[in-house]
Design a protein around this motif. Sequence first.
Motif, PDB file in Angstrom:
ATOM      1  N   UNK A  68       0.826  -1.210   0.000  1.00  0.00           N
ATOM      2  CA  UNK A  68       0.000   0.000   0.000  1.00  0.00           C
ATOM      3  C   UNK A  68       0.860   1.260   0.000  1.00  0.00           C
ATOM      4  N   UNK A  69       1.947   1.235   0.728  1.00  0.00           N
ATOM      5  CA  UNK A  69       2.859   2.389   0.708  1.00  0.00           C
ATOM      6  C   UNK A  69       3.426   2.598  -0.694  1.00  0.00           C
ATOM      7  N   UNK A  70       3.834   1.527  -1.331  1.00  0.00           N
ATOM      8  CA  UNK A  70       4.439   1.627  -2.664  1.00  0.00           C
ATOM      9  C   UNK A  70       3.443   2.105  -3.713  1.00  0.00           C
ATOM     10  N   UNK A  71       2.161   1.877  -3.480  1.00  0.00           N
ATOM     11  CA  UNK A  71       1.143   2.222  -4.472  1.00  0.00           C
ATOM     12  C   UNK A  71       0.217   3.343  -4.021  1.00  0.00           C
ATOM     13  N   UNK A 115     -14.590   9.005  -6.156  1.00  0.00           N
ATOM     14  CA  UNK A 115     -14.174   7.689  -6.631  1.00  0.00           C
ATOM     15  C   UNK A 115     -15.213   7.175  -7.606  1.00  0.00           C
ATOM     16  N   UNK A 116     -14.779   6.908  -8.822  1.00  0.00           N
ATOM     17  CA  UNK A 116     -15.666   6.413  -9.874  1.00  0.00           C
ATOM     18  C   UNK A 116     -15.457   4.907 -10.037  1.00  0.00           C
ATOM     19  N   UNK A 117     -16.278   4.286 -10.871  1.00  0.00           N
ATOM     20  CA  UNK A 117     -16.084   2.864 -11.174  1.00  0.00           C
ATOM     21  C   UNK A 117     -14.725   2.648 -11.839  1.00  0.00           C
ATOM     22  N   UNK A 118     -14.335   3.579 -12.709  1.00  0.00           N
ATOM     23  CA  UNK A 118     -13.008   3.475 -13.324  1.00  0.00           C
ATOM     24  C   UNK A 118     -11.906   3.580 -12.276  1.00  0.00           C
ATOM     25  N   UNK A 119     -12.075   4.449 -11.296  1.00  0.00           N
ATOM     26  CA  UNK A 119     -11.097   4.586 -10.224  1.00  0.00           C
ATOM     27  C   UNK A 119     -10.972   3.308  -9.417  1.00  0.00           C
ATOM     28  N   UNK A 120     -12.110   2.694  -9.127  1.00  0.00           N
ATOM     29  CA  UNK A 120     -12.097   1.416  -8.401  1.00  0.00           C
ATOM     30  C   UNK A 120     -11.340   0.373  -9.218  1.00  0.00           C
ATOM     31  N   UNK A 121     -11.599   0.326 -10.515  1.00  0.00           N
ATOM     32  CA  UNK A 121     -10.920  -0.628 -11.390  1.00  0.00           C
ATOM     33  C   UNK A 121      -9.415  -0.346 -11.450  1.00  0.00           C
ATOM     34  N   UNK A 122      -9.034   0.928 -11.451  1.00  0.00           N
ATOM     35  CA  UNK A 122      -7.616   1.285 -11.459  1.00  0.00           C
ATOM     36  C   UNK A 122      -6.917   0.789 -10.187  1.00  0.00           C
ATOM     37  N   UNK A 123      -7.571   0.980  -9.049  1.00  0.00           N
ATOM     38  CA  UNK A 123      -6.987   0.519  -7.784  1.00  0.00           C
ATOM     39  C   UNK A 123      -6.833  -1.001  -7.797  1.00  0.00           C
ATOM     40  N   UNK A 124      -7.891  -1.707  -8.186  1.00  0.00           N
ATOM     41  CA  UNK A 124      -7.823  -3.168  -8.244  1.00  0.00           C
ATOM     42  C   UNK A 124      -6.713  -3.629  -9.187  1.00  0.00           C
ATOM     43  N   UNK A 125      -6.659  -3.028 -10.357  1.00  0.00           N
ATOM     44  CA  UNK A 125      -5.668  -3.418 -11.356  1.00  0.00           C
ATOM     45  C   UNK A 125      -4.253  -3.165 -10.856  1.00  0.00           C
ATOM     46  N   UNK A 126      -4.021  -1.992 -10.290  1.00  0.00           N
ATOM     47  CA  UNK A 126      -2.690  -1.648  -9.780  1.00  0.00           C
ATOM     48  C   UNK A 126      -2.235  -2.645  -8.725  1.00  0.00           C
ATOM     49  N   UNK A 128      -3.496  -5.722  -7.924  1.00  0.00           N
ATOM     50  CA  UNK A 128      -3.419  -7.108  -8.391  1.00  0.00           C
ATOM     51  C   UNK A 128      -2.213  -7.321  -9.295  1.00  0.00           C
ATOM     52  N   UNK A 129      -1.884  -6.312 -10.128  1.00  0.00           N
ATOM     53  CA  UNK A 129      -0.688  -6.444 -10.967  1.00  0.00           C
ATOM     54  C   UNK A 129       0.567  -6.552 -10.118  1.00  0.00           C
ATOM     55  N   UNK A 130       0.623  -5.860  -8.991  1.00  0.00           N
ATOM     56  CA  UNK A 130       1.774  -5.962  -8.100  1.00  0.00           C
ATOM     57  C   UNK A 130       1.789  -7.303  -7.367  1.00  0.00           C
ATOM     58  N   UNK A 131       0.650  -7.689  -6.840  1.00  0.00           N
ATOM     59  CA  UNK A 131       0.575  -8.932  -6.067  1.00  0.00           C
ATOM     60  C   UNK A 131       0.916 -10.139  -6.933  1.00  0.00           C
ATOM     61  N   UNK A 132       0.386 -10.179  -8.147  1.00  0.00           N
ATOM     62  CA  UNK A 132       0.573 -11.336  -9.023  1.00  0.00           C
ATOM     63  C   UNK A 132       1.654 -11.111 -10.076  1.00  0.00           C
ATOM     64  N   UNK A 133       2.542 -10.153  -9.843  1.00  0.00           N
ATOM     65  CA  UNK A 133       3.565  -9.759 -10.808  1.00  0.00           C
ATOM     66  C   UNK A 133       4.395 -10.941 -11.319  1.00  0.00           C
ATOM     67  N   UNK A 134       4.931 -11.729 -10.417  1.00  0.00           N
ATOM     68  CA  UNK A 134       5.789 -12.842 -10.832  1.00  0.00           C
ATOM     69  C   UNK A 134       5.015 -13.899 -11.618  1.00  0.00           C
TER      70      UNK A 134
END
Length: 182
Positions: A68-71, A115-126, A128-134
Amino acid sequence: MKYIATRPRAERLGNYGLFSDEENVDLEKAMDELDHYTGNVWTHILSLKREDAVRLGYDNAKAWRNLLRANRNDIAAAMNISLGNFRWYAALHDEGEHPHVHMMAWSTMSGEAHLTKDGIQQIKSTLMNQIFKQEMRHTYLPHEPDLPRQLCAARRPNGPAGGSETQAEDPGEEDCDGPQAG
C-alpha cells in the motif's frame, strides 16, 4: 477505525493492527483526525484466498503495508486526491480462508475526492498487478529457457545488436543482476 485496528485477528504492528505512511501509527491521534473530518471516507477491503496469500507472501501485515505504501500515489490518483491531501490507514485481518485488509482513505480537503467505477478498477488493477507480478511474468513471457539471458544481453550497452538497447519485454532488473546460467 478502532474496529479495524483492535479486532482480535488484526495482526499487530506495534500496539495495534493499524498501519499507514507513518512508521508507528498513533491510534488515538488517527481516530481524532477522523472524528473531526467532515468529508467522505472510503473503505476498501482487499482480500485473497489463503493459499494465494501464503504462496505470494501476502499473509502478513508488513507485506500489505509495503504494497500500500508503494502504491499510495496511484491509489490517491484513482480517488482524485492530491498527494499532499491523501490520508489512509489499513489493517490486516488474518481470517481463516480469506485474509483481508481493511483500508480507510480520504482527502484532508473536504469535497476534493471522488471515486468512480473506473477509479475502483484502477486501484484493483494496480494492486493485483503488483501482487501477481511474478506469476503474470511467467504467463506472458514466452517459455524459452534462454529468453531471460537474451533479454539481459540486449539491455546491456554493448549488447548483441551493436550497442543499441532493445524495447523487448523486460525480464526485470533483478533477473539480469544474478549469475548467468549456461
